[in-house]
Design a protein around this motif. Sequence first.
Motif, PDB file in Angstrom:
ATOM      1  N   HIS A 133       2.863  -0.611   3.805  1.00  0.00           N
ATOM      2  CA  HIS A 133       2.457  -1.903   4.372  1.00  0.00           C
ATOM      3  C   HIS A 133       2.458  -2.955   3.276  1.00  0.00           C
ATOM      4  N   CYS A 148      -4.345  -0.160   7.018  1.00  0.00           N
ATOM      5  CA  CYS A 148      -4.774   1.240   6.975  1.00  0.00           C
ATOM      6  C   CYS A 148      -5.963   1.475   6.041  1.00  0.00           C
ATOM      7  N   CYS A 178       0.835  -1.195   0.000  1.00  0.00           N
ATOM      8  CA  CYS A 178       0.000   0.000   0.000  1.00  0.00           C
ATOM      9  C   CYS A 178       0.873   1.249   0.000  1.00  0.00           C
TER      10      CYS A 178
HETATM   11 ZN   LIG Z   1      -1.534   0.255   4.559  1.00  0.00          ZN
END
Ligand SMILES: [Zn+2]
Length: 112
Positions: A38, A59, A34
């Motif tokens: 992440h 998130c 992401c």
């Molecule tokens: Zn993330």
Amino acid sequence: MAERTLRGARLGGQSFEDERGIEFAARQQVGYACPQGHEFEITMSVEADVPALWECPRCGAEALSTSGIQPEVKAEKPARTHWDMLLERRSKEELEELLQERMDLIKSRRRG
Ligand SMILES: [Zn+2]
């Protein structure tokens, strides 16, 4: 009974078939990253259409596949307005005619 013994002998082997001879669906790990950095992997069937984007479980941002799958380009076409769609179906002359019809209808209703 002999048949049963034979089948039992296969238990614990490396066969990827169950006893009815059906192959297990092969799986693959698809990696995503992401915008926040992440990284995670999603397990899916190899037959599945791997989506280019997956929601980040940490998130919630849209994570992009790390295996190089590009999201479909949708922005190529300019957004069509209702007016554009209308013009695809009717010529301007037809629309003017329809408008006139409507106007006449409204007028006659108002009259009474
Ligand atoms: Zn993330």
